[in-house]
Design an enzyme around this catalytic site. Sequence first.
Site, PDB file in Angstrom:
ATOM      1  N   ASP A   1       0.849  -1.085   0.063  1.00  0.00           N
ATOM      2  CA  ASP A   1      -0.002   0.240   0.081  1.00  0.00           C
ATOM      3  C   ASP A   1       0.814   1.362  -0.032  1.00  0.00           C
ATOM      4  O   ASP A   1       1.594   1.344   0.755  1.00  0.00           O
ATOM      5  CB  ASP A   1      -0.952   0.271   1.279  1.00  0.00           C
ATOM      6  CG  ASP A   1      -2.031  -0.939   0.948  1.00  0.00           C
ATOM      7  OD1 ASP A   1      -2.994  -0.555   0.050  1.00  0.00           O
ATOM      8  OD2 ASP A   1      -2.224  -1.963   1.598  1.00  0.00           O
ATOM      9  N   THR A   2       0.504   2.137  -0.746  1.00  0.00           N
ATOM     10  CA  THR A   2       1.182   3.194  -1.272  1.00  0.00           C
ATOM     11  C   THR A   2       0.320   4.533  -1.801  1.00  0.00           C
ATOM     12  O   THR A   2      -0.787   4.014  -2.083  1.00  0.00           O
ATOM     13  CB  THR A   2       2.448   3.063  -2.403  1.00  0.00           C
ATOM     14  OG1 THR A   2       3.299   2.010  -1.682  1.00  0.00           O
ATOM     15  CG2 THR A   2       2.847   4.304  -3.101  1.00  0.00           C
ATOM     16  N   THR A   3       0.672   5.629  -1.835  1.00  0.00           N
ATOM     17  CA  THR A   3      -0.023   6.307  -2.546  1.00  0.00           C
ATOM     18  C   THR A   3       0.471   7.310  -3.447  1.00  0.00           C
ATOM     19  O   THR A   3       1.533   7.891  -3.268  1.00  0.00           O
ATOM     20  CB  THR A   3      -1.288   7.414  -1.550  1.00  0.00           C
ATOM     21  OG1 THR A   3      -2.173   7.912  -2.439  1.00  0.00           O
ATOM     22  CG2 THR A   3      -0.146   8.204  -0.934  1.00  0.00           C
TER      23      THR A   3
ATOM     24  N   SER B   1       4.669   6.601   0.841  1.00  0.00           N
ATOM     25  CA  SER B   1       4.379   5.128   1.166  1.00  0.00           C
ATOM     26  C   SER B   1       4.638   4.806   2.762  1.00  0.00           C
ATOM     27  O   SER B   1       5.676   5.370   3.086  1.00  0.00           O
ATOM     28  CB  SER B   1       4.824   4.079   0.071  1.00  0.00           C
ATOM     29  OG  SER B   1       4.467   2.837   0.649  1.00  0.00           O
TER      30      SER B   1
ATOM     31  N   MET C   1       0.314   3.041  -7.090  1.00  0.00           N
ATOM     32  CA  MET C   1       0.761   2.020  -5.894  1.00  0.00           C
ATOM     33  C   MET C   1       0.872   0.693  -6.491  1.00  0.00           C
ATOM     34  O   MET C   1       0.635   0.451  -7.639  1.00  0.00           O
ATOM     35  CB  MET C   1      -0.333   2.480  -4.935  1.00  0.00           C
ATOM     36  CG  MET C   1      -1.771   1.840  -5.422  1.00  0.00           C
ATOM     37  SD  MET C   1      -2.943   1.430  -4.103  1.00  0.00           S
ATOM     38  CE  MET C   1      -2.189  -0.311  -3.166  1.00  0.00           C
TER      39      MET C   1
END
Length: 512
Positions: free
Chosen positions: A320-322, A339, A403
């Site tokens: 999970d990252t943005t 992230s 992501m």
Amino acid sequence: MHNTRYAPNGMVCSVDHLASAAGVGALDRGGSAADAAIAANAVLAVVAPHMCGLGGDLFALVHDGTVTALNASGRAGSGADPARLRAEGHTRMPHLHDIRSVPVPGCVDGWLALHARHGRLPMAELLRPAIALARDGFPASPLLVPGARTAAARPGGGDFAPVHQAGDRVTRPGVARALQAVADGGRDGFYLGEFGQGLIELGAGEYTAADLAAPGAEWVEPLRVRAFGHDVWSMPPNSQGYLLLMSLAVLDGLDLPGSPRHPAWAHLLAEAARAAGHDRLDLLHEDAKDLLDPGEIARRRALVDPVRRSRLRAPSADGDTTYLCAVDGDGMGVSLIQSNASGFGGMLFEPRTGINLHNRGIGFSLRPGHPAEYGPGRRPPHTLAPALITRPGGGLRTVVGTMGGDAQPQILAQVITRLLRHGEEPGQALAAPRWRLGGGSGFDTWDAPDDAVVDLEEGTTWADGLTALGHPVRTLPYGSSFGHAHLIDVRPDGMLAGAADPRSLVGAAIGR
């Protein structure tokens, strides 16, 4: 039907409409694209802790006439001891609940470095919307809800106890204090203040005050390749950005079908990704050089067989990252990715502010003598790989990223190929179903590259054709297993066309 938005004077795209609105608000007040990116990311650090936050890392590419790259990924603390982990029986870095997988977070250093070079508005003004949301409350997004109960059960994760359904009000008073400390006291207010003191206590010897006093962001030389008549840029190591560029350079010399619906299209893109990445675990470390040598690109292109899946043995043994992007009315573009690594990160919370801490240290090796071995002051290999595209004359064409853990270069290769090779609109390129090379955790794709299943998102037309070409395939639901990508495209007349990924549910591309 696709969700492309158009605007003449600026645009921000992110995974949450509250963040995009904060970024556009900065543009409306005369801020730069860098200001907009900081304001949007600060809001995401509050409302999207399952993807990013003050306890994570940051990379950015900036086009301001030329392309520059910002590496704000943290370093392991002075107490890092790989021998101790091996003595405890670990063969790889602990994934969760272990402070040793938490390098010093680089996010705030990244904001400050970006602001120092490209900002126009005061930092306190940029952080004001995020501080208000953290203090007064924000509605839980549908993507926050699934992990909130697990986070709430962890020590220090009490901010998320009220979250049971989308729309529940969440307040994060400790995060509000930490953001205010940045606004009032810069990096010292954060790294040497309440957050830094709590991190040292939680680390119990992993970090020293000197580790937190040393600025963790630096401007570095970006990497680029020519593909589909454009220059595509990404981050150098310790980022895996070279995998995206290698894949695109390989594809540029292949005979792609005219339509992305053809199974051979997915086959060639997947094989290019495998040719680029099968030995990533051995090659990627912070000091890696010459990864995009033209001879090496040609050698890897020759590994791609157009009519069957290749065997690619490595030389040795849900993320999970943005992502967000911004373009201002003066043509500056920012491609920024931030992230925690795994969801809420390592499921560890700094005890004073409640900030959840990333676990990017999972990228380190525990193999003695490996160039990416865990150790004091070292940066781990990183999956984060923002991208930026320029036209042959050097003008900005696109800011884009996603992501997706190990799959980030694979997702971006599909989006960029659709955009540049097939002329799709941003919303069309982002909404189209995707493939990815499957990995159990999202960070182990390259453990056994010849065994990687090709995961197909619901709605693709490739399954039977890929099976016939020798690929093991499985179909997964349409959604975040295949990333949240966002992009802004600058048309030749200066008009902006952008889109937020529909998989993000509450994402938004907002223009002015």
